[in-house]
Design a protein around this motif. Sequence first.
Motif, PDB file in Angstrom:
ATOM      1  N   GLY A   1       0.814  -1.212   0.000  1.00 45.29           N
ATOM      2  CA  GLY A   1       0.000   0.000   0.000  1.00 45.29           C
ATOM      3  C   GLY A   1       0.846   1.259   0.000  1.00 45.29           C
ATOM      4  N   THR A   2       1.972   1.246   0.734  1.00 51.13           N
ATOM      5  CA  THR A   2       2.866   2.402   0.746  1.00 51.13           C
ATOM      6  C   THR A   2       3.468   2.647  -0.630  1.00 51.13           C
ATOM      7  N   ALA A   3       3.852   1.576  -1.306  1.00 52.92           N
ATOM      8  CA  ALA A   3       4.403   1.719  -2.653  1.00 52.92           C
ATOM      9  C   ALA A   3       3.368   2.288  -3.611  1.00 52.92           C
ATOM     10  N   ARG A   4       2.108   1.853  -3.466  1.00 54.86           N
ATOM     11  CA  ARG A   4       1.057   2.413  -4.321  1.00 54.86           C
ATOM     12  C   ARG A   4       0.860   3.896  -4.035  1.00 54.86           C
ATOM     13  N   TRP A   5       0.887   4.285  -2.735  1.00 47.84           N
ATOM     14  CA  TRP A   5       0.764   5.699  -2.392  1.00 47.84           C
ATOM     15  C   TRP A   5       1.923   6.504  -2.983  1.00 47.84           C
ATOM     16  N   LEU A   6       3.137   5.960  -2.900  1.00 46.96           N
ATOM     17  CA  LEU A   6       4.299   6.654  -3.444  1.00 46.96           C
ATOM     18  C   LEU A   6       4.152   6.865  -4.945  1.00 46.96           C
ATOM     19  N   SER A   7       3.557   5.907  -5.624  1.00 48.92           N
ATOM     20  CA  SER A   7       3.373   6.060  -7.072  1.00 48.92           C
ATOM     21  C   SER A   7       2.385   7.183  -7.376  1.00 48.92           C
ATOM     22  N   PHE A   8       1.293   7.280  -6.612  1.00 42.46           N
ATOM     23  CA  PHE A   8       0.346   8.374  -6.830  1.00 42.46           C
ATOM     24  C   PHE A   8       0.986   9.726  -6.513  1.00 42.46           C
ATOM     25  N   ALA A   9       1.747   9.789  -5.414  1.00 49.12           N
ATOM     26  CA  ALA A   9       2.403  11.044  -5.045  1.00 49.12           C
ATOM     27  C   ALA A   9       3.422  11.453  -6.100  1.00 49.12           C
ATOM     28  N   GLY A  10       4.178  10.482  -6.622  1.00 45.24           N
ATOM     29  CA  GLY A  10       5.148  10.801  -7.666  1.00 45.24           C
ATOM     30  C   GLY A  10       4.482  11.314  -8.923  1.00 45.24           C
ATOM     31  N   LEU A  11       3.373  10.686  -9.318  1.00 47.70           N
ATOM     32  CA  LEU A  11       2.650  11.156 -10.499  1.00 47.70           C
ATOM     33  C   LEU A  11       2.147  12.581 -10.295  1.00 47.70           C
ATOM     34  N   ALA A  12       1.620  12.877  -9.107  1.00 42.70           N
ATOM     35  CA  ALA A  12       1.099  14.218  -8.842  1.00 42.70           C
ATOM     36  C   ALA A  12       2.208  15.261  -8.895  1.00 42.70           C
ATOM     37  N   LEU A  13       3.349  14.983  -8.266  1.00 47.88           N
ATOM     38  CA  LEU A  13       4.454  15.939  -8.294  1.00 47.88           C
ATOM     39  C   LEU A  13       4.955  16.161  -9.720  1.00 47.88           C
ATOM     40  N   LEU A  14       5.136  15.071 -10.441  1.00 50.61           N
ATOM     41  CA  LEU A  14       5.675  15.165 -11.801  1.00 50.61           C
ATOM     42  C   LEU A  14       4.716  15.903 -12.727  1.00 50.61           C
ATOM     43  N   ALA A  15       3.464  15.461 -12.769  1.00 48.45           N
ATOM     44  CA  ALA A  15       2.498  16.073 -13.689  1.00 48.45           C
ATOM     45  C   ALA A  15       2.148  17.488 -13.268  1.00 48.45           C
ATOM     46  N   GLY A  16       1.926  17.710 -11.967  1.00 48.28           N
ATOM     47  CA  GLY A  16       1.552  19.041 -11.506  1.00 48.28           C
ATOM     48  C   GLY A  16       2.631  20.069 -11.761  1.00 48.28           C
ATOM     49  N   ALA A  17       3.897  19.715 -11.476  1.00 46.73           N
ATOM     50  CA  ALA A  17       4.991  20.661 -11.698  1.00 46.73           C
ATOM     51  C   ALA A  17       5.210  20.917 -13.182  1.00 46.73           C
TER      52      ALA A  17
ATOM     53  N   PRO B   1     -15.345   2.739 -21.395  1.00 46.44           N
ATOM     54  CA  PRO B   1     -15.509   4.052 -20.764  1.00 46.44           C
ATOM     55  C   PRO B   1     -15.032   4.100 -19.324  1.00 46.44           C
ATOM     56  N   ALA B   2     -15.091   2.966 -18.607  1.00 51.64           N
ATOM     57  CA  ALA B   2     -14.652   2.968 -17.213  1.00 51.64           C
ATOM     58  C   ALA B   2     -13.151   3.227 -17.114  1.00 51.64           C
ATOM     59  N   VAL B   3     -12.356   2.605 -17.989  1.00 51.34           N
ATOM     60  CA  VAL B   3     -10.904   2.813 -17.971  1.00 51.34           C
ATOM     61  C   VAL B   3     -10.571   4.235 -18.380  1.00 51.34           C
ATOM     62  N   VAL B   4     -11.248   4.745 -19.402  1.00 58.37           N
ATOM     63  CA  VAL B   4     -11.008   6.121 -19.860  1.00 58.37           C
ATOM     64  C   VAL B   4     -11.371   7.120 -18.757  1.00 58.37           C
ATOM     65  N   ALA B   5     -12.501   6.905 -18.111  1.00 59.19           N
ATOM     66  CA  ALA B   5     -12.912   7.803 -17.024  1.00 59.19           C
ATOM     67  C   ALA B   5     -11.928   7.760 -15.868  1.00 59.19           C
ATOM     68  N   ASP B   6     -11.423   6.563 -15.557  1.00 59.97           N
ATOM     69  CA  ASP B   6     -10.461   6.441 -14.462  1.00 59.97           C
ATOM     70  C   ASP B   6      -9.165   7.166 -14.797  1.00 59.97           C
ATOM     71  N   ALA B   7      -8.700   7.054 -16.040  1.00 61.11           N
ATOM     72  CA  ALA B   7      -7.480   7.759 -16.443  1.00 61.11           C
ATOM     73  C   ALA B   7      -7.682   9.272 -16.390  1.00 61.11           C
ATOM     74  N   ALA B   8      -8.845   9.739 -16.839  1.00 64.74           N
ATOM     75  CA  ALA B   8      -9.124  11.179 -16.757  1.00 64.74           C
ATOM     76  C   ALA B   8      -9.182  11.643 -15.304  1.00 64.74           C
ATOM     77  N   HIS B   9      -9.742  10.806 -14.435  1.00 64.91           N
ATOM     78  CA  HIS B   9      -9.823  11.126 -13.008  1.00 64.91           C
ATOM     79  C   HIS B   9      -8.420  11.282 -12.404  1.00 64.91           C
ATOM     80  N   LEU B  10      -7.541  10.349 -12.698  1.00 62.99           N
ATOM     81  CA  LEU B  10      -6.172  10.410 -12.165  1.00 62.99           C
ATOM     82  C   LEU B  10      -5.407  11.594 -12.733  1.00 62.99           C
ATOM     83  N   THR B  11      -5.617  11.892 -14.028  1.00 64.74           N
ATOM     84  CA  THR B  11      -4.924  13.023 -14.644  1.00 64.74           C
ATOM     85  C   THR B  11      -5.341  14.339 -14.004  1.00 64.74           C
ATOM     86  N   ALA B  12      -6.639  14.530 -13.832  1.00 62.25           N
ATOM     87  CA  ALA B  12      -7.122  15.762 -13.200  1.00 62.25           C
ATOM     88  C   ALA B  12      -6.623  15.881 -11.767  1.00 62.25           C
ATOM     89  N   MET B  13      -6.627  14.761 -11.044  1.00 62.68           N
ATOM     90  CA  MET B  13      -6.154  14.788  -9.665  1.00 62.68           C
ATOM     91  C   MET B  13      -4.676  15.148  -9.601  1.00 62.68           C
TER      92      MET B  13
END
Length: 590
Positions: free
Chosen positions: A155-171, A303-315
Motif C-alpha cells: 500500500g505504501t508503494a502504491r501511495w508513493l506512485s500516486f504522489a510521484g505522479l502528482a508531483l511530476l504532472a503538476g509541476a 468508458p470505465a478505464v477512460v474515465a479512471d485515467a481522466a480522473h487520475l490526470t485531473a487529480m
Amino acid sequence: MRRATNNFVRACITFALVLLPFLGGQGIAQAHAIVISTSPAGWEVLGTSPAEVSLTFSEPVELGLATVRILGPAGDTITTAAPVHAVDRPEVLVVSVPRALSDGSYTVNWQVTSADTHPVRGTFVFSVGQPSKFAATSPAEAHTGTDRAVELSYGTARWLSFAGLALLAGAAFFVVWCQTTPVAGRRIRVLLWSGWWSLLAATVLVPLLYGPYATGRSLTAAADPSLIAGTAGTRLGLAMLARLLLLGLVGAALLRLLRRAEPAEATDLQRRRRGAAVLAATCALALTWSAASHNAAGALTGPAVVADAAHLTAMAVWLGGLVVIGAVVRSADASAMRVAVLRFSQVALMSVLVLVVTGVFQSWRLVGTPSALVGTSYGRVLLVKVALIVVLVAFGAAARRWVQRHYGFPVVTPSDRRRAARGPGHRQVRRFGAVVAAEAGIAALVLGLTAVLVNTSSAAAELASQSRPAEVVTPVPGQPVIADFDAGGAAGRGKVAALVTPGASGSSEVHLAVLDEGGRPKEVAEVRATLSHPERSPGPLTVPLRYSGVPGHYISDALSLPVSGRWEMSLKVRTSDVDEAIVHVSVGIP
C-alpha cells in the motif's frame, strides 16, 4: 470569480441529474472473478480418476500467479501440470492430472488474480471411488491471508506512485501552462525530479511486492525469481513494464525541458501545444493504473478505464500544482505570480469539474447503491475521501478569493499599476502560503485514500461476500434451523430454513426453504450455500443447489461430506440484481 464558482456548481448538479438515469443500465462492476463451475463438481463422486481438473470463472483470469493444488486423502500433494487456459477460453483454468488417483476424497485449493489484480482463493472437494472418512487437510498447503507487513508495504508503494505522479504532472503542467516563460526555477526542478524518481522507485517496488501480496507470502519472498516471473505475466506486471518505458520517454523530455532557456514569453499556441503534450503524457501514465484496477474488469478501452485515467490526470495536475504553488509563492516576483496564480486557479476549477464528473461515474459502477456507502469498507473509505475533497475544495475557494482580491483586479489607473507591481504584502503572502500548505497536506491524505481504494474490494464485490452476524442456533438432528435475513427494503426481508438429512448411499441431503416474514414460500433471484468445519475443512466448500420446482425450495442431494458433526453453513440470499443478504447458521451433519 464568484460567478465562475456558481456556474461550476450548477454544472455539477446538472451533470448528476442528467447522467444518473442513463447509468442505471450500466450494471454494477463486480471486479472479482467468481467460480461458476468446476470439473469435477464439488462433492462429486467419480467412478474413475479424472484426467484433468478445470475451473470456469465469471471473467478471464490471469495465469501468471495462478496455482491449483490437489491434496490427497492422506494430506499429500498430488503432482500436477501448471495451470493453463482452455483453448480460446481465458475464463477457464485447466490443470492436467498426470497419474491415476486412488480411491478417496481430494481437496482442491486454487488461487488466481482477477482482472483488477486482486487475489481470489477458494476450495472444493471431489472423490474418486469411495469418499474418505476425512478430507485431506494440510496446514502447509492451505491458503492464508495476506501478510500484514506485505500489505502495508504494498500500500505504501502504491501511495508513493500516486504522489510521484502528482508531483511530476503538476509541476510540469505548471511550468508549461501557468508560468509566463517555460523555464523551471530551482524549487520546481527539485519537485519535478522528486516526482520522477519517486514514481520510478514505486514502479519497481510495486511488482516486487505484488507477488507476496497476491500469494499470501512474506516480504522475504519478494526476491523469489519464480514470483517475479509470475508477476511479469500478469496484467499488473505488463502495466508496470509499460510505465517504465513511458517514464524513460518522460525523463528524456524532462531533460530537454529543463535545459531550455527561453526568456521570451510563450505564445498562446506554444502554451496550448506544450500543455496538451504534458496532459497526453500524464494520461498515458494514468492508463497504467487504470489498466490494472477495478475498472479494468471489462474492456481496456471501455468508458470505465477512460474515465479512471481522466480522473487520475485531473487529480495529479490539481494536487501537484498545489504543491508547486506552495513552494514558489514566497520566492516569485509579484508580476510573475499575478499571471501564474490566476492561470492555476482556472486549472484547479477545471480539474475539480473533471473529478466530479468521473467520480460520479466511477462511484455508480463500483458502489451501486446508497446503502453500500456505509455498509462496505470501500464505501466508507470513499466517503472519507469525498469529505476530504470537500474540505480541499473549501480551502481552494478561500485561496481563489485571495487570488482574485490581490491579483484579479483590473489594471487601469497608475495606482492599479503600482499595486500590481508591488503585489500583496509579506504577511498576506504568508497567510496564502499557509492555506496552500494545508491544501497540500489534505491532498497527501487524499492520495493515501486513493491507494487504499485501489487495494480494497469494490463495494459491489464486497457485498457479495460480506457476512452479517446472525444468531447461532445449536442444531437439533431432524429439525430445521431457521434464521432471519434482510437484503434491504420491505421486499428484501424474510426467513431461511436449512435442514440436513441422511441421503442415499451414506450421503446427505440439504433442504433450503426461503420464506417471507409470514412464513409463506418466497421466490428470490438466487440462493447460494457454503459449508465449513472449524477443524476439518480447509476452507468454505460450495453446496451445489438445484431448484426443486416448489417456490422457495432448493435441494442438494448425494452430498458426501468428509466428516459428520456440527458444520457452519453460510447462506447468500439475493432478492434482486443488487440486493442480497448473507446469514450464518450451524447445522448438524448426520
